[in-house]
Enzyme design. Sequence first.
Site, PDB file in Angstrom:
ATOM      1  CG  ASP A  96      -1.658   7.784   0.563  1.00 55.15           C
ATOM      2  OD1 ASP A  96      -1.316   8.958   0.726  1.00 55.15           O
ATOM      3  OD2 ASP A  96      -1.942   7.298  -0.550  1.00 55.15           O
ATOM      4  CG  ASP A 120      -2.390   2.722   6.256  1.00 48.77           C
ATOM      5  OD1 ASP A 120      -2.477   2.410   5.052  1.00 48.77           O
ATOM      6  OD2 ASP A 120      -2.861   3.767   6.726  1.00 48.77           O
ATOM      7  CG  ASP A 170      -1.699   1.179   1.470  1.00 46.88           C
ATOM      8  OD1 ASP A 170      -2.261   1.696   0.490  1.00 46.88           O
ATOM      9  OD2 ASP A 170      -1.766   1.640   2.624  1.00 46.88           O
TER      10      ASP A 170
HETATM   11 MG   LIG Z   1      -2.941   3.190   3.206  1.00 45.03          MG
END
Ligand SMILES: [Mg+2]
Length: 240
Positions: free
Chosen positions: A17, A193, A15
């Site tokens: 961000d 996240d 991922d």
């Molecule tokens: Mg993310």
Amino acid sequence: MTLPPLSPDAALFLDFDGCLVDIAPRPDAVRVTGALRDRLARLHDRQGGAVALISGRDVADLRGHLPDFPGVVAGSHGSELSLRAGHVQTLHHAEFDAAALHADLRALAAPHPALLVEEKPHGGALHYRAAPELEPEVRRIMQDLAARNPHLMLQPAKMALELRPAGVGKDSALAHLMTLEPFHGRLPVFAGDDTTDEPAMAEAQSRGGMAIKIGEGATAAAHRLPDPAALALWLDRSLT
Ligand SMILES: [Mg+2]
């Protein structure tokens, strides 16, 4: 559980961000360092090209932040696939009028200048990071738009709600890439996240691979690292 080093035979899915870069006050304000660009290039070499970024951002946006990344990018939560710079294909078949959706989104958000409208080619997001008290209003607006656009689904994100095509996700992007060279036959490792990453984490683990949750919060992942800096350290240790 102790995090083992990254095998050079693994297929690595990352991922962006909150995973490779710290979350910024605005999506366009993320900071991509030379160290990150170098790390991704070296990982791409070491893993034999089996490194893909899987993001909620659209492909053009993500490639714009990482113009020299040589690997695969899956964007818009798995709705778009870019096998190399300059290439992009759509992985879903929902036909909808993005301009109309964006106009509705802007109109509904207009009374609240603190809200940030993010227009995406396959949907749109409403960010309330600058005004957390507006979360219920954002939820009302986005639920209203979701009801009017049944081919889109509501996707919660960090301090934002997003509408994205139904029937695709980071898990389906991972599964699709696992059918392609050079990913095919490798064990997937996925790091992310956010709640949007959870289906892909479960998918990686169900294939005998590994999932790493970055930061706090409930997760299906068997491994956890506290922040993007810790992930960078783990990746750099694997490269030495
Ligand atoms: Mg993310």
